[in-house]
Design a protein around this motif. Structure first.
Motif, PDB file in Angstrom:
ATOM      1  N   ARG A 245      -6.108  -4.979   0.955  1.00 57.94           N
ATOM      2  CA  ARG A 245      -6.143  -5.544  -0.402  1.00 57.94           C
ATOM      3  C   ARG A 245      -6.960  -4.649  -1.341  1.00 57.94           C
ATOM      4  O   ARG A 245      -6.563  -4.400  -2.477  1.00 57.94           O
ATOM      5  N   GLU A 246      -8.110  -4.206  -0.871  1.00 61.85           N
ATOM      6  CA  GLU A 246      -8.959  -3.341  -1.696  1.00 61.85           C
ATOM      7  C   GLU A 246      -8.281  -2.002  -1.978  1.00 61.85           C
ATOM      8  O   GLU A 246      -8.371  -1.475  -3.093  1.00 61.85           O
TER       9      GLU A 246
ATOM     10  N   TYR B 131       0.839  -1.195   0.000  1.00 59.58           N
ATOM     11  CA  TYR B 131       0.000   0.000   0.000  1.00 59.58           C
ATOM     12  C   TYR B 131       0.880   1.253   0.000  1.00 59.58           C
ATOM     13  O   TYR B 131       0.688   2.160  -0.819  1.00 59.58           O
TER      14      TYR B 131
ATOM     15  N   GLU C 121      -8.530  -7.345   4.359  1.00 61.92           N
ATOM     16  CA  GLU C 121      -9.356  -7.139   3.167  1.00 61.92           C
ATOM     17  C   GLU C 121      -9.346  -5.683   2.735  1.00 61.92           C
ATOM     18  O   GLU C 121      -9.279  -5.378   1.544  1.00 61.92           O
TER      19      GLU C 121
ATOM     20  N   ILE D 142      -5.085  -1.433  -2.186  1.00 61.79           N
ATOM     21  CA  ILE D 142      -4.046  -1.704  -3.178  1.00 61.79           C
ATOM     22  C   ILE D 142      -4.660  -1.834  -4.566  1.00 61.79           C
ATOM     23  O   ILE D 142      -4.122  -1.314  -5.550  1.00 61.79           O
ATOM     24  N   GLU D 143      -5.804  -2.491  -4.657  1.00 62.25           N
ATOM     25  CA  GLU D 143      -6.497  -2.631  -5.948  1.00 62.25           C
ATOM     26  C   GLU D 143      -6.905  -1.265  -6.497  1.00 62.25           C
ATOM     27  O   GLU D 143      -6.789  -1.014  -7.704  1.00 62.25           O
ATOM     28  N   ILE D 144      -7.393  -0.388  -5.635  1.00 59.32           N
ATOM     29  CA  ILE D 144      -7.771   0.963  -6.065  1.00 59.32           C
ATOM     30  C   ILE D 144      -6.544   1.700  -6.588  1.00 59.32           C
ATOM     31  O   ILE D 144      -6.581   2.330  -7.652  1.00 59.32           O
TER      32      ILE D 144
ATOM     33  N   GLU E 198      -2.974   1.917 -13.539  1.00 56.59           N
ATOM     34  CA  GLU E 198      -3.271   1.332 -14.848  1.00 56.59           C
ATOM     35  C   GLU E 198      -4.028   2.294 -15.750  1.00 56.59           C
ATOM     36  O   GLU E 198      -3.711   2.437 -16.925  1.00 56.59           O
TER      37      GLU E 198
ATOM     38  N   ASP F 231      -3.793   0.402  -7.733  1.00 53.87           N
ATOM     39  CA  ASP F 231      -3.354  -0.228  -8.978  1.00 53.87           C
ATOM     40  C   ASP F 231      -4.224   0.208 -10.160  1.00 53.87           C
ATOM     41  O   ASP F 231      -3.723   0.419 -11.265  1.00 53.87           O
ATOM     42  N   LYS F 232      -5.528   0.359  -9.919  1.00 52.27           N
ATOM     43  CA  LYS F 232      -6.424   0.831 -10.985  1.00 52.27           C
ATOM     44  C   LYS F 232      -6.044   2.247 -11.398  1.00 52.27           C
ATOM     45  O   LYS F 232      -6.047   2.584 -12.589  1.00 52.27           O
TER      46      LYS F 232
ATOM     47  N   ARG G  73       2.608   2.037  -3.244  1.00 50.83           N
ATOM     48  CA  ARG G  73       1.711   2.609  -4.265  1.00 50.83           C
ATOM     49  C   ARG G  73       1.477   4.091  -4.013  1.00 50.83           C
ATOM     50  O   ARG G  73       1.649   4.905  -4.916  1.00 50.83           O
TER      51      ARG G  73
END
Length: 106
Positions: free
Chosen positions: A76-77, A18, A73, A79-81, A87, A83-84, A21
């Motif tokens: 993880r979420e 995290y 959780e 990190i996904e945000i 990207e 990463d989006k 990022r």
């Protein structure tokens, strides 16, 4: 070996991902792009955490630093945000930043 949950998840590793990022990857991408609406690490942390909670993050978290209060959780979420954002670049950063500011009445 880092701090682990009872389920065996390595919280230390997730926190490091995290931080990497929001503190390094996103500010570097913003500097390279040159036209993102935010550039500083604390702004990326605000946007990611607000998106995670769908509202002002500090209304959902007691204590600082905020990322140390997140569950496995939630980390993880988050990190996904992030990463989006990496990207998709500017369009996603603009959208999430605008939403974050609206939640804050700016």
């Amino acid at each position: 070996m880092g701090q682990r949950t009872l389920g065996g998840d390595d919280l230390t590793l997730l926190r490091e991902r995290y931080l990497q990022r929001v503190s390094e990857a996103l500010p570097e991408a913003a500097a390279k792009a040159g036209d993102w609406p935010i550039h500083q690490d604390h702004c990326f942390a605000r946007v990611v955490l607000d998106a995670l909670f769908q509202g002002v993050w500090y209304d959902h978290i007691d204590g600082t630093p905020a990322y140390e209060q997140l569950s496995t959780e939630e980390l993880r979420e988050a990190i996904e945000i992030a990463d989006k954002m990496l990207e998709d670049g500017k369009p996603t950063v603009e959208t999430l930043n605008r939403q974050s500011l609206e939640w804050r009445d700016h």
